[in-house]
Write an enzyme that holds these catalytic residues in place. Structure first.
Site, PDB file in Angstrom:
ATOM      1  N   TYR A  11     -22.559 -42.941  -5.164  1.00  0.00           N
ATOM      2  CA  TYR A  11     -22.646 -41.523  -6.689  1.00  0.00           C
ATOM      3  C   TYR A  11     -23.184 -40.599  -6.354  1.00  0.00           C
ATOM      4  O   TYR A  11     -23.555 -39.432  -6.987  1.00  0.00           O
ATOM      5  CB  TYR A  11     -21.179 -41.345  -7.790  1.00  0.00           C
ATOM      6  N   ARG A  18     -30.821 -43.117 -16.090  1.00  0.00           N
ATOM      7  CA  ARG A  18     -30.686 -44.177 -15.561  1.00  0.00           C
ATOM      8  C   ARG A  18     -31.547 -44.779 -14.138  1.00  0.00           C
ATOM      9  O   ARG A  18     -30.545 -44.499 -12.877  1.00  0.00           O
ATOM     10  CB  ARG A  18     -29.436 -44.334 -15.363  1.00  0.00           C
ATOM     11  N   HIS A  37     -24.956 -48.472 -13.646  1.00  0.00           N
ATOM     12  CA  HIS A  37     -24.395 -48.075 -14.953  1.00  0.00           C
ATOM     13  C   HIS A  37     -24.525 -49.612 -14.833  1.00  0.00           C
ATOM     14  O   HIS A  37     -24.774 -49.890 -16.261  1.00  0.00           O
ATOM     15  CB  HIS A  37     -22.831 -47.672 -14.338  1.00  0.00           C
TER      16      HIS A  37
END
Length: 373
Positions: A279, A266, A270
Site C-alpha cells: 500500500y 512509520r 504496521h
C-alpha cells in the site's frame, strides 16, 4: 459575544498554518524560527538524543525478537522517536501517560523495565507493569478507547485539586473513532487537564490519511469542540518538546485541554505481520528516511559543538548493553502460575471465585503429588 471577541477566541483555538519546526530535515535551523515557543536547552536536547538512540536500539531488538519467535507481534515505532521521547519528557513523574500498542519506546523512556514493556506483546499478561506505580496506563490495542480513560483520569485529578496532567497518545486512525470525539467534547466542557497527542504517521494500517479525513490537518478537529490545537513537525525533537511542554503547561494551569498533531512517519510495517509494500511506494519511505528524527537531532547537536564522536560511540555501546539485557530477559522462559487467572479480577474475590480458586489449587497440588509419586 462580540464579533471581535469571537474572532479572538477562534484564533486562539486554531493551530499554526504550517507545522511548528525549529530544525530542517538536514539538521540545520529553519530560516523562520517559531516565536510562540521556547527552544529547549542544550542539556534537555542531549538527554532527549540519548533516549532516542536507546529507544531506536530497543525497537530494532524487539523487531528481531519477533523473527526469533520470542514475541507474538511487535508494532515498530521506528521513525517516531521524537514523538515518543518528546511526549514523556514533557511530563512530570506524577502526570499520567495513556499509550497505544505502538508506544513501547515511550514506556521505556518513562523508566519501565523493557522486558516488562514487552510482556503484553509476548502474550504473558495484559500489562507487564504496575500502572499505579508508574502512572502509565496499560498499552491500548483498541483504537481510541484509552482517550476516554485519559480524560476520566484528568477530570479526577482536577476534582481532587491535584495539578496533574494526563497525556493520551493516539494515531491518526484513532481520530476516526467516536471515542476520540467524545473525549474531546467532554474534556473541553469540563476543562479537564489533558493533552491529546496525535502521532499522524500517515497510515491507519494500510488506509492513507486522505481516505480518513478531508480536514486540512487533524489538528483542526479541535476547534469544533472548543479545544485549543497545534500542529508540529513530529520528526523535529526540538519542536515536539517545545510544543508539548507548552501544551502540558496550558492544561496544568487550568486552561483546559490541548490537541497536538505531530506530522511523522512509520518507517517499518504496521507490525511484523504486515506487508507495507502492498500500500505504499519505496520512494515515499526513502523520502521520510531522509528526515530521520534521530539523525536530524544528532546533526543539530554536532553543529552546535554539543556532541562529539566519543559521545556517540559511548552511547552506541550503552545501547548495545540495553539490547543484550532485553535479549537475556526475553530468552528466559516465563514462569506461569495457573492461579494467576484469579488475580486482579476484583479487589476482593467473590465467594464463587474463591471456591473456584481453591478447587484449582487442589487439582494442581494433586497433579504435582502424582508426578512426584
Amino acid at each position: 459575544m462580540s464579533v471581535k471577541s469571537l474572532r479572538q477566541t477562534v484564533q486562539g483555538l486554531l493551530p499554526s498554518l504550517s507545522p511548528v519546526r525549529f530544525v530542517a530535515e538536514d539538521g540545520t535551523p529553519v530560516a523562520k524560527q517559531p516565536t510562540d515557543y521556547t527552544e529547549p536547552e542544550v542539556e534537555a536536547l542531549l538527554e532527549a538524543w540519548r533516549r532516542m538512540v536507546l529507544g531506536r536500539r530497543f525497537d530494532t531488538q524487539a523487531t528481531a525478537l519477533t523473527k526469533q519467535g520470542r514475541l507474538a507481534v511487535y508494532p515498530s515505532s521506528r521513525g517516531q522517536e521524537a514523538c515518543q521521547i518528546g511526549a514523556v519528557l514533557a511530563l512530570r513523574p506524577d502526570d499520567w501517560l495513556f499509550p497505544t500498542y505502538r508506544d513501547s519506546v515511550a514506556l521505556v523512556t518513562r523508566g519501565i523495565d523493557p522486558v516488562e514493556v514487552l510482556t503484553l506483546l509476548r502474550g504473558d499478561w495484559h500489562c507487564g507493569y504496575d500502572p499505579a506505580a508508574t502512572r502509565v496506563a496499560p498499552q491500548c490495542t483498541p483504537l481510541a478507547t484509552q482517550v476516554l480513560h485519559a480524560v476520566g483520569m484528568a477530570e479526577s485529578m482536577r476534582r481532587k485539586g491535584e495539578d496533574g496532567v494526563a497525556m493520551a497518545l493516539v494515531g491518526d486512525g484513532a481520530t476516526s473513532e467516536g471515542d476520540f470525539h467524545e473525549a474531546l467534547n467532554f474534556a473541553a466542557v469540563f476543562r479537564a487537564p489533558v493533552v491529546f497527542f496525535v502521532q499522524n504517521n500517515k497510515y491507519a494500517i494500510s488506509v492513507p490519511l486522505a481516505r480518513q479525513t478531508a480536514a486540512p490537518a487533524l489538528a483542526y478537529k479541535g476547534i469544533g469542540y472548543g479545544v485549543r490545537a497545534e500542529q508540529v513537525d513530529g520528526n523535529d525533537l526540538l519542536a515536539v518538546l517545545a510544543v508539548l511542554t507548552a501544551a502540558v503547561e496550558h492544561a496544568r494551569a487550568g486552561n483546559g485541554p490541548v490537541l497536538v498533531e505531530a506530522h511523522t512517519y512509520r518507517m517499518d510495517a504496521h507490525t511484523n505481520a504486515d506487508d507495507a509494500t502492498r500500500y505504499r511506494e519505496n520512494d515515499e519511505v526513502d523520502q521520510w528516511r531522509a528526515a530521520d528524527p534521530v539523525d536530524r537531532l544528532e546533526t543539530c547537536l554536532r553543529s552546535r559543538g554539543a556532541l562529539t564522536d566519543e559521545d556517540v560511540a559511548a552511547l552506541r555501546e550503552e545501547a548495545e548493553e540495553l539490547a543484550a539485557r532485553v535479549r537475556a530477559g526475553m530468552n528466559a522462559d516465563s514462569v506461569l502460575d495457573p492461579l494467576e487467572l484469579f488475580d486482579h479480577v476484583y479487589a476482593d474475590l467473590t465467594p464463587q471465585l474463591r471456591e473456584q480458586r481453591a478447587q484449582l489449587a487442589a487439582e494442581l497440588a494433586e497433579s504435582a503429588q502424582a508426578q512426584e509419586d
